[in-house]
Design a protein around this motif. Sequence first.
Motif, PDB file in Angstrom:
ATOM      1  N   GLY A 121       0.815  -1.212   0.000  1.00  8.99           N
ATOM      2  CA  GLY A 121       0.000   0.000   0.000  1.00  8.99           C
ATOM      3  C   GLY A 121       0.848   1.260   0.000  1.00  8.99           C
ATOM      4  O   GLY A 121       0.530   2.248  -0.676  1.00  8.99           O
ATOM      5  N   GLU A 122       1.940   1.220   0.761  1.00  6.53           N
ATOM      6  CA  GLU A 122       2.837   2.377   0.809  1.00  6.53           C
ATOM      7  C   GLU A 122       3.478   2.617  -0.556  1.00  6.53           C
ATOM      8  O   GLU A 122       3.546   3.764  -1.021  1.00  6.53           O
ATOM      9  N   LEU A 123       3.927   1.542  -1.203  1.00  3.85           N
ATOM     10  CA  LEU A 123       4.585   1.689  -2.502  1.00  3.85           C
ATOM     11  C   LEU A 123       3.604   2.108  -3.596  1.00  3.85           C
ATOM     12  O   LEU A 123       3.942   2.927  -4.460  1.00  3.85           O
ATOM     13  N   MET A 124       2.398   1.576  -3.566  1.00  2.00           N
ATOM     14  CA  MET A 124       1.421   1.911  -4.605  1.00  2.00           C
ATOM     15  C   MET A 124       0.875   3.322  -4.458  1.00  2.00           C
ATOM     16  O   MET A 124       0.365   3.893  -5.424  1.00  2.00           O
ATOM     17  N   SER A 125       0.988   3.896  -3.279  1.00  2.00           N
ATOM     18  CA  SER A 125       0.510   5.261  -3.090  1.00  2.00           C
ATOM     19  C   SER A 125       1.655   6.274  -3.133  1.00  2.00           C
ATOM     20  O   SER A 125       1.483   7.426  -2.746  1.00  2.00           O
ATOM     21  N   ASP A 126       2.797   5.863  -3.632  1.00  2.00           N
ATOM     22  CA  ASP A 126       3.941   6.773  -3.766  1.00  2.00           C
ATOM     23  C   ASP A 126       3.550   7.939  -4.669  1.00  2.00           C
ATOM     24  O   ASP A 126       2.857   7.748  -5.675  1.00  2.00           O
ATOM     25  N   PRO A 127       3.976   9.157  -4.327  1.00  2.00           N
ATOM     26  CA  PRO A 127       3.619  10.316  -5.157  1.00  2.00           C
ATOM     27  C   PRO A 127       4.229  10.276  -6.565  1.00  2.00           C
ATOM     28  O   PRO A 127       3.755  10.987  -7.457  1.00  2.00           O
ATOM     29  N   ASP A 128       5.259   9.447  -6.758  1.00  2.00           N
ATOM     30  CA  ASP A 128       5.862   9.311  -8.094  1.00  2.00           C
ATOM     31  C   ASP A 128       5.029   8.297  -8.883  1.00  2.00           C
ATOM     32  O   ASP A 128       5.054   7.104  -8.599  1.00  2.00           O
ATOM     33  N   PRO A 129       4.272   8.767  -9.893  1.00  2.00           N
ATOM     34  CA  PRO A 129       3.397   7.858 -10.628  1.00  2.00           C
ATOM     35  C   PRO A 129       4.151   6.744 -11.359  1.00  2.00           C
ATOM     36  O   PRO A 129       3.632   5.645 -11.518  1.00  2.00           O
ATOM     37  N   ALA A 130       5.372   7.001 -11.801  1.00  2.00           N
ATOM     38  CA  ALA A 130       6.151   5.969 -12.495  1.00  2.00           C
ATOM     39  C   ALA A 130       6.504   4.844 -11.526  1.00  2.00           C
ATOM     40  O   ALA A 130       6.439   3.659 -11.883  1.00  2.00           O
ATOM     41  N   LYS A 131       6.867   5.206 -10.309  1.00  4.07           N
ATOM     42  CA  LYS A 131       7.197   4.204  -9.301  1.00  4.07           C
ATOM     43  C   LYS A 131       5.962   3.378  -8.954  1.00  4.07           C
ATOM     44  O   LYS A 131       6.016   2.142  -8.905  1.00  4.07           O
ATOM     45  N   ALA A 132       4.841   4.037  -8.735  1.00  2.00           N
ATOM     46  CA  ALA A 132       3.601   3.334  -8.404  1.00  2.00           C
ATOM     47  C   ALA A 132       3.194   2.403  -9.544  1.00  2.00           C
ATOM     48  O   ALA A 132       2.727   1.282  -9.305  1.00  2.00           O
ATOM     49  N   LYS A 133       3.409   2.837 -10.775  1.00  6.51           N
ATOM     50  CA  LYS A 133       3.078   2.008 -11.938  1.00  6.51           C
ATOM     51  C   LYS A 133       3.958   0.762 -11.978  1.00  6.51           C
ATOM     52  O   LYS A 133       3.464  -0.345 -12.237  1.00  6.51           O
ATOM     53  N   ARG A 134       5.246   0.918 -11.728  1.00  6.22           N
ATOM     54  CA  ARG A 134       6.153  -0.235 -11.733  1.00  6.22           C
ATOM     55  C   ARG A 134       5.762  -1.239 -10.652  1.00  6.22           C
ATOM     56  O   ARG A 134       5.769  -2.452 -10.878  1.00  6.22           O
ATOM     57  N   VAL A 135       5.413  -0.729  -9.488  1.00  8.82           N
ATOM     58  CA  VAL A 135       5.000  -1.611  -8.392  1.00  8.82           C
ATOM     59  C   VAL A 135       3.713  -2.337  -8.766  1.00  8.82           C
ATOM     60  O   VAL A 135       3.585  -3.554  -8.549  1.00  8.82           O
ATOM     61  N   THR A 136       2.763  -1.624  -9.332  1.00 11.40           N
ATOM     62  CA  THR A 136       1.497  -2.236  -9.743  1.00 11.40           C
ATOM     63  C   THR A 136       1.735  -3.320 -10.783  1.00 11.40           C
ATOM     64  O   THR A 136       1.167  -4.417 -10.695  1.00 11.40           O
ATOM     65  N   GLU A 137       2.577  -3.044 -11.758  1.00  8.62           N
ATOM     66  CA  GLU A 137       2.874  -4.036 -12.790  1.00  8.62           C
ATOM     67  C   GLU A 137       3.534  -5.279 -12.193  1.00  8.62           C
ATOM     68  O   GLU A 137       3.220  -6.405 -12.580  1.00  8.62           O
ATOM     69  N   ALA A 138       4.443  -5.090 -11.244  1.00  5.49           N
ATOM     70  CA  ALA A 138       5.089  -6.226 -10.584  1.00  5.49           C
ATOM     71  C   ALA A 138       4.067  -7.021  -9.776  1.00  5.49           C
ATOM     72  O   ALA A 138       4.045  -8.257  -9.810  1.00  5.49           O
ATOM     73  N   MET A 139       3.203  -6.316  -9.054  1.00  5.90           N
ATOM     74  CA  MET A 139       2.177  -6.960  -8.237  1.00  5.90           C
ATOM     75  C   MET A 139       1.266  -7.830  -9.083  1.00  5.90           C
ATOM     76  O   MET A 139       0.916  -8.946  -8.702  1.00  5.90           O
ATOM     77  N   LEU A 140       0.867  -7.342 -10.249  1.00  2.00           N
ATOM     78  CA  LEU A 140      -0.059  -8.067 -11.109  1.00  2.00           C
ATOM     79  C   LEU A 140       0.521  -9.385 -11.633  1.00  2.00           C
ATOM     80  O   LEU A 140      -0.225 -10.267 -12.044  1.00  2.00           O
ATOM     81  N   LYS A 141       1.839  -9.525 -11.604  1.00  3.33           N
ATOM     82  CA  LYS A 141       2.490 -10.747 -12.062  1.00  3.33           C
ATOM     83  C   LYS A 141       2.698 -11.765 -10.940  1.00  3.33           C
ATOM     84  O   LYS A 141       3.095 -12.898 -11.201  1.00  3.33           O
ATOM     85  N   MET A 142       2.458 -11.360  -9.707  1.00  2.93           N
ATOM     86  CA  MET A 142       2.728 -12.225  -8.554  1.00  2.93           C
ATOM     87  C   MET A 142       1.476 -12.980  -8.116  1.00  2.93           C
ATOM     88  O   MET A 142       0.369 -12.472  -8.243  1.00  2.93           O
ATOM     89  N   LYS A 143       1.685 -14.173  -7.613  1.00  2.00           N
ATOM     90  CA  LYS A 143       0.636 -14.871  -6.868  1.00  2.00           C
ATOM     91  C   LYS A 143       0.869 -14.513  -5.405  1.00  2.00           C
ATOM     92  O   LYS A 143       0.218 -13.641  -4.870  1.00  2.00           O
ATOM     93  N   LYS A 144       1.827 -15.182  -4.761  1.00  2.00           N
ATOM     94  CA  LYS A 144       2.187 -14.810  -3.390  1.00  2.00           C
ATOM     95  C   LYS A 144       3.079 -13.575  -3.489  1.00  2.00           C
ATOM     96  O   LYS A 144       4.026 -13.543  -4.276  1.00  2.00           O
ATOM     97  N   PHE A 145       2.761 -12.560  -2.704  1.00  2.00           N
ATOM     98  CA  PHE A 145       3.539 -11.336  -2.767  1.00  2.00           C
ATOM     99  C   PHE A 145       4.947 -11.524  -2.227  1.00  2.00           C
ATOM    100  O   PHE A 145       5.167 -12.209  -1.231  1.00  2.00           O
ATOM    101  N   ASP A 146       5.886 -10.876  -2.926  1.00  2.00           N
ATOM    102  CA  ASP A 146       7.294 -10.896  -2.580  1.00  2.00           C
ATOM    103  C   ASP A 146       7.703  -9.443  -2.320  1.00  2.00           C
ATOM    104  O   ASP A 146       7.785  -8.639  -3.267  1.00  2.00           O
ATOM    105  N   ILE A 147       7.923  -9.126  -1.059  1.00  2.00           N
ATOM    106  CA  ILE A 147       8.237  -7.739  -0.692  1.00  2.00           C
ATOM    107  C   ILE A 147       9.509  -7.266  -1.388  1.00  2.00           C
ATOM    108  O   ILE A 147       9.554  -6.145  -1.909  1.00  2.00           O
ATOM    109  N   ALA A 148      10.545  -8.109  -1.454  1.00  2.00           N
ATOM    110  CA  ALA A 148      11.788  -7.716  -2.106  1.00  2.00           C
ATOM    111  C   ALA A 148      11.545  -7.420  -3.586  1.00  2.00           C
ATOM    112  O   ALA A 148      12.102  -6.464  -4.135  1.00  2.00           O
ATOM    113  N   GLY A 149      10.707  -8.202  -4.237  1.00  2.00           N
ATOM    114  CA  GLY A 149      10.391  -7.951  -5.644  1.00  2.00           C
ATOM    115  C   GLY A 149       9.624  -6.657  -5.841  1.00  2.00           C
ATOM    116  O   GLY A 149       9.846  -5.936  -6.819  1.00  2.00           O
TER     117      GLY A 149
END
Length: 156
Positions: A121-149
Motif C-alpha cells: 500500500g505504501e509503494l502503490m501510493s507513492d507520489p511518483d506515478p512511475a514508481k507506483a506504476k512499476r510496483v502495480t505491474e510487478a504486483m499483477l504478475k505475482m501470486k504470493k507477494f514478494d516484498i523484495a520484488g
Amino acid sequence: MKVTQHLWFEKDMEAAVRFYTSLIGGSSVEWVSTIPADTPSGPAGSVKLAGFTLGDQRYMAIEAGPLDPFNHSFSIIVECETQGEIDRLWEALQDGGSTEQCGWLRDRWGLSWQITPKRLGELMSDPDPAKAKRVTEAMLKMKKFDIAGLEAAAKG
C-alpha cells in the motif's frame, strides 16, 4: 452498534474456525454451540454456530449444509509486516486450496483470502506515478507477494 461478519459453511465449520484463529495473532474462538431443535437446514444437532475473532475483527459462523458457496465478493484481507508472515500464512491457507494472482488464495473450505504486505500500500501510493506504476505491474504478475520484488520494482 456492533458489526460482525457472518460465514456460512456447508461442513467442518468448527475445524475451519479453529484453524483460522490458530493462524492470526490476537484471535480466539469465543463460543461454539449446536442447535438442539430441528431447523429448516436440518434435524436437531445438525446445525452448529460459533463466535470468534480474527485479530480485531468479529465473526460468526454457521454450519448448516449447502447454501451459496463462498466467492470473491467476500474475502479476508490480512496485512503483514514481514515476508515471513506472508510465507507462513500463504503456506497454511493454500494447503488443500488454490492460489490466484495478486495475493489471492482460496482455502480448503473455499473462503477467499488476500495475504498482502503492508509495504504494498505504501509503494502503490507513492507520489511518483512511475514508481507506483512499476510496483502495480510487478504486483499483477505475482501470486504470493514478494516484498523484495515489490521494492526492486519501485527502485526501477
